[in-house]
Design an enzyme around this catalytic site. Structure first.
Site, PDB file in Angstrom:
ATOM      1  N   GLU A  57       0.777  -1.228  -0.056  1.00  0.00           N
ATOM      2  CA  GLU A  57      -0.166  -0.475  -0.078  1.00  0.00           C
ATOM      3  C   GLU A  57       0.742   1.602   0.268  1.00  0.00           C
ATOM      4  O   GLU A  57       1.571   1.519   0.657  1.00  0.00           O
ATOM      5  CB  GLU A  57      -0.719   0.219   1.190  1.00  0.00           C
ATOM      6  N   LYS A  99     -10.064   2.040  -1.155  1.00  0.00           N
ATOM      7  CA  LYS A  99      -9.970   1.311  -0.615  1.00  0.00           C
ATOM      8  C   LYS A  99     -11.232   1.821   0.395  1.00  0.00           C
ATOM      9  O   LYS A  99     -11.862   3.148   0.740  1.00  0.00           O
ATOM     10  CB  LYS A  99      -8.967   1.546   0.349  1.00  0.00           C
ATOM     11  N   CYS A 151      -5.054  -2.325   3.273  1.00  0.00           N
ATOM     12  CA  CYS A 151      -4.426  -2.271   5.071  1.00  0.00           C
ATOM     13  C   CYS A 151      -5.490  -2.686   5.831  1.00  0.00           C
ATOM     14  O   CYS A 151      -6.258  -3.765   6.304  1.00  0.00           O
ATOM     15  CB  CYS A 151      -3.569  -0.905   5.150  1.00  0.00           C
TER      16      CYS A 151
END
Length: 255
Positions: free
Chosen positions: A36, A107, A142
């Site tokens: 990421e 995300k 994440c």
């Protein structure tokens, strides 16, 4: 999985060129994964706006070329994306072996508790899967790892291998590996969780990229430093695990 190190003294352009070289060196692999926000650093909040790129920006161009030269499917980790309308997103990029950008994932769960990424970036809304010849990828990033309902939805959408690039802090490293194994066990899927090494804006990174099979067994795990993990996956193991221990069929809630 390329657990690239983020050195604050290395320019973004130099790190981009180095990452592209490392991808090219994986010729012969089927899938390559980067972490990421490896260009700007996941905790370098002050760099998000200045380092943001459009989807056709320099990182996408470099990664497309690298994927094509290596002949691999490439999950190029995520970039700080600047949408043409203005908002920023934490966006993952997936390229085919021809170098085509075939999928993007913005995300959904932003980290920061009303600070940092949670304030500076907009949230994605779409579930994203990527059909490969050997398996179907489910994409997350994440902090998404802490939200099991996202992964269940990805499995319902056909995902067999869950790919999670991250910039996870070292002080919560035990959570990182624990949650990666939990997502594999509960979804009877492979998990490829690729983190960064080095330091992002003074925050030491956990490293410890990890590959987990559908039974929850760790296939490979990196250390703290920059490292490349090469792992052999058997796509048939997902089907076999789900048939031999058909827990997913007993779901009641969430249907």
């Amino acid at each position: 999985m390329i657990q690239i190190g983020v050195d604050p003294d290395e320019t973004v352009a130099a790190r981009r060129a180095r990452a592209a070289r490392l991808v090219r060196e994986q010729h012969g692999s089927d899938l390559v994964v980067l972490p990421e926000l490896w260009t700007v650093g996941a905790f370098a909040y002050e760099s998000f706006a200045s380092g943001a790129e459009p989807l056709e920006g320099p990182t996408a161009e470099a990664m497309a070329d690298a994927a094509r030269d290596a002949g691999v499917w490439l999950h190029a980790g995520s970039i700080a994306e600047r949408d043409p309308q203005g908002p920023l997103f934490n966006t993952s990029l997936v390229f085919s072996p021809s170098g085509a950008l075939v999928r993007t994932y913005r995300k959904i769960h932003r980290f920061g508790f009303d600070q940092g990424e949670a304030v500076l970036m907009s949230a994605g809304t779409d579930l994203v899967t990527v059909p490969l010849p050997q398996t179907t990828l489910g994409l997350a990033t994440c902090y998404d790892l802490r939200f099991p309902e996202l992964f269940r939805a990805l499995v319902d959408a056909g995902a067999q291998t869950l790919v999670i690039p991250a910039g996870w802090p070292d002080k919560r490293r035990e959570h990182w590996t624990l949650l990666a194994r939990a997502r594999a066990v509960e979804n009877q899927s492979y998990v490829l969780a690729c983190g960064t090494a080095g330091t992002h804006a003074g925050v030491r990174q956990a490293g410890h990229s990890i590959a987990v099979d559908p039974w929850g067994e760790t296939l490979a795990e990196a250390g703290h430093d920059e490292e490349i993990l090469t792992v052999d996956l058997d796509p048939a193991r997902v089907t076999a695990t789900r048939e031999d221990f058909p827990a997913l069929k007993d779901r009641v809630l969430g249907r």
